[in-house]
Design an enzyme around this catalytic site. Structure first.
Site, PDB file in Angstrom:
ATOM      1  N   CYS A  91      45.594  46.725  40.572  1.00  0.00           N
ATOM      2  CA  CYS A  91      45.038  45.395  40.859  1.00  0.00           C
ATOM      3  C   CYS A  91      43.777  45.126  40.058  1.00  0.00           C
ATOM      4  CB  CYS A  91      44.771  45.262  42.349  1.00  0.00           C
ATOM      5  SG  CYS A  91      46.203  45.764  43.309  1.00  0.00           S
ATOM      6  N   HIS A 382      48.470  37.258  45.742  1.00  0.00           N
ATOM      7  CA  HIS A 382      47.916  38.332  44.921  1.00  0.00           C
ATOM      8  C   HIS A 382      48.992  38.936  44.018  1.00  0.00           C
ATOM      9  CE1 HIS A 382      45.905  41.860  43.623  1.00  0.00           C
ATOM     10  NE2 HIS A 382      46.314  42.674  44.570  1.00  0.00           N
ATOM     11  N   CYS A 412      39.265  46.041  44.239  1.00  0.00           N
ATOM     12  CA  CYS A 412      39.784  47.373  44.541  1.00  0.00           C
ATOM     13  C   CYS A 412      41.188  47.492  43.970  1.00  0.00           C
ATOM     14  CB  CYS A 412      39.812  47.608  46.045  1.00  0.00           C
ATOM     15  SG  CYS A 412      40.774  46.365  46.936  1.00  0.00           S
TER      16      CYS A 412
END
Lengths: 426, 286
Positions: A91, A382, A412
């Protein structure tokens, strides 16, 4: 070597983020990345421009897409003489590509570049069964026909079952949500806090869309005009009805409502030197001042999977002689509502800051009114590698609108990693 | 006379009519009729399937060849009209020119108008044009001329097939391919499914034999679409893409593709990889 010159960010472009198996179900990473790049090209007049480089990546990626970014550049309206490469840091990918391009600009190696990211949870790679793959490779290595025939006898009907990608850490076998649930319990993050945080993400995002904040940051794609996951009517009551999905027994607090959904989408950011931007009369929104990456031992070291940004930020602050309170905006990626809340709690906790971060006093609280002011991943969705570009662009525009100040980005990532950066208004 | 359609006609019925009436068609005049349909919307699922078969990216922009597919049932309607002089089976697509005034978007509503014009002699029979005009809110945005040949005289020799070879254009390996395409056996069936053009010479090798082909052949408009898809990112928004279909691509095949930019014009060619025999020659002008 030339003097360092912080890279300018002129803006970005993304496609609306969609829920997995929604309107982008048939679009590949290459389709979406090309669309995001072409939208950026159109927005900034980059038709046939030869840029220093394009860095992008995807987390869920087909093996045939080994050169995904270069292929997208070849099909986009940029000059085909623009080099490109792929980056993958889960990510953190979208922010990491931004840092790569910004660093090369800062060092004087390139004048301009695009940092991007894309992910599809719909068009996910499915691989052949691992047992079948091993047999086929052995057949390929076998030297004689009898050897080959002997190997073919190892084939079993169950081997038609393919390998599908799993959202799980290879070394722990636990999904990211299960890891986050452990952290949420350790830090005592309540269901109510998480739901409240998720509601504000939706309401902030809806308000930002309503006042036109995203009008020059997003290009509609495949008929989708706005982020599909956004719920302008989100409320504590509606979120309270959801059953917990991560964690176990009566203490479980994490639901589909306060966790990010699987998503499809792509984003791109345009960076350059001040001179390059001025020559083209492109407005400079912000500069990327500094960045830091950290990793934690979530396997044997007792730290939470998504806690690496907690470590990265104090290092970044110290290097830049800043306090956590010296920011006008905070963009903390909402992998889960509990992740953001645990991060903030950790920075406020004197003993944690001392024992784990080696700080004489805690970083302290932040002004929550400056946090994710236009919503973040809980509401937007996301698509893993696309989130960094979305956040950089959003923060860059916020700072440009304010006309001064600085912002902190914290993301994160799987594998116990974290990527953080500082932007300053131009 | 204009025939107004208010919905897309079913292709199955049109094909049945085309076959049933094939033997009775004669005459030396094209019908004056035009077939028109207003407010044609784009089905995104069908567009996605078309894009996958032809190699276009999933996007909100229509491939320049896509209105041809949208108008195909209108062209069929005209060609099965009793006044149409030629039977549909056996018509050969010999050339296609598409002019686009701007890029078209998938959320636009098109009005399509199809006519048959310009019946004229051809060395091997007679040829005519099917023209399609697309307008958006009265503004002409896209037009196509497809030239079809009705073979009435057997070809005299191989050389007569290609009366005006262009030197260097895919002739006998005159130019090196910029890409090698492996055209799969099922491409005729796949393109038929997304275009509605279910002419059996593209679907079945045995039927193709009845019409004088050794195997099933690829649709000309698939080949043209594949060429435009290969120029992804390079096509001008305003363009004229003109191709001649020189010889059918037998399925499966390995073909060479060449593209060359001269000034603002792309020269494109598709040719048999082994012999250099041309399948398609064309140009794309800004």
């Amino acid at each position: 070597m030339a003097d360092l010159r912080p890279a300018a960010i002129m803006g970005g472009n993304r496609i609306p983020f969609a829920r997995a198996n929604g309107p982008y179900a048939r679009a590949s990473n290459q389709d979406m990345l090309t669309a995001a790049l072409d939208g950026l090209v159109a927005r900034f007049g980059l038709q046939n421009a030869r840029l220093g480089e394009v860095a992008a990546g995807a987390v869920l990626k087909h093996s045939r897409d080994f050169n995904l970014t270069r292929e997208a550049v070849l099909g986009a309206r940029l000059s085909p003489w623009t080099p490109a490469y792929d980056v993958q840091q889960a990510c953190g990918t979208g922010l990491e590509t931004t840092i790569h391009v910004a660093n090369k600009i800062a060092l004087g190696q390139i004048e301009s570049g695009i940092a991007a990211g894309v992910d599809t949870a719909s068009d996910a790679p499915i691989a052949v069964n691992e047992d079948l793959r091993r047999v086929l490779l052995q057949v390929n290595r076998a030297k004689s026909l009898p050897q080959r025939l002997a190997l073919l006898r190892k084939l079993r009907p169950t081997q038609v079952i393919p390998e599908t990608p799993r959202n799980a850490e290879p070394r722990t076998g636990m999904s990211m949500g299960e890891h986050a649930a452990i952290t949420a319990r350790e830090w005592g993050i309540t269901r109510e806090e998480q739901d409240q945080f998720a509601v504000s993400s939706h309401l902030h995002l809806a308000a930002a869309w309503k006042r036109g904040f995203f009008d020059d940051l997003v290009t509609p794609y495949l008929g989708l005009q706005q982020d599909q996951n956004m719920r302008p009517d989100a409320s504590m009551e509606s979120l309270a009805r959801l059953k917990p999905v991560f964690g176990k027994d009566g203490t479980a607090t994490m639901t589909a409502g306060n966790s990010t959904p699987l998503s499809d989408g792509a984003s791109a950011v345009l960076l350059s030197t001040d001179e390059w931007a001025n020559e083209r009369r492109l407005p400079i929104l912000t500069h990327l001042i500094d960045a830091e990456t950290a990793a934690v031992d979530y396997v044997h070291g007792g730290e939470g999977l998504l806690m690496a940004p907690v470590y990265a930020v104090p290092r970044l602050l110290e290097r830049n002689k800043l306090a956590l309170q010296d920011f006008d905006f905070y963009e903390i990626h909402e992998a889960f509502a509990s992740t953001v809340l645990a991060t903030l709690k950790a920075w406020e906790d004197p003993s944690y800051c001392k024992e784990h971060l080696g700080l004489s006093k805690p970083l302290g609280p932040i002004d929550r009114a400056r946090l994710n002011v236009n919503g973040s991943s809980l509401a937007v969705g996301h698509p893993f590698a696309a989130t960094g570009g979305r956040i950089v662009t959003t923060l860059a525009k916020l700072l440009a609108q304010k006309g001064s100040g600085r912002g902190l980005i914290s993301i994160c990532a799987a594998g116990g990693q974290g990527v953080v950066a500082i932007l300053e208004a131009a | 006379m204009t025939v107004q359609l208010d919905h897309r006609p079913g292709l199955g019925r049109l094909y049945a009519k085309a076959v049933a009436t094939a033997r009775s068609r004669r005459g030396d005049q094209l019908p004056e009729t035009s077939v028109e349909m207003a407010d044609v919307t784009i089905d995104r699922e069908q567009l996605a399937s078309y894009a996958e078969v032809c190699g276009f990216r999933h996007s909100d922009v229509l491939p320049p060849t896509y209105p041809h597919v949208l108008a195909f049932p209108l062209a069929m309607t005209l060609m099965v009209d009793p006044s149409f002089p030629f039977p549909l089976p056996g018509l050969v697509h010999v050339a296609n020119r598409i002019t686009q005034q701007r890029t078209l978007r998938a959320d636009e509503r098109l009005t399509l108008r199809v006519r048959a014009t310009d019946l004229r002699p051809h060395p091997r029979g007679r040829q005519f044009d099917m023209t399609i005009e697309a307008t958006v809110a009265g503004e002409p945005v896209w037009a196509e001329t497809s030239t079809y040949l009705r073979r009435e005289r057997p070809r005299s020799s191989r050389s007569a097939k290609d009366p005006s070879p262009q030197p260097g254009e895919g002739q006998g390996g005159g130019i090196a391919p910029t890409a090698i395409w492996r055209v799969p056996r099922n491409i005729g069936r796949r393109y038929a499914a997304v275009s509605g053009d279910i002419n059996p010479i593209h679907l079945n090798p045995l039927v193709a034999r009845l019409f004088g082909f050794r195997r099933a052949i690829a649709h000309g408009m698939w080949l043209k679409a594949r060429c435009l898809a290969a120029l992804e990112g390079r096509l001008p928004h305003v363009l004229t893409a003109e191709v001649e279909f020189k010889s059918p691509v037998l399925l499966p095949s390995t073909v060479g593709f060449s593209s060359q930019l001269k000034g603002s014009t792309w020269a494109i060619a598709v040719f048999q990889r082994s012999s250099g025999r041309p399948h398609l020659n064309g140009s794309i002008e800004a």
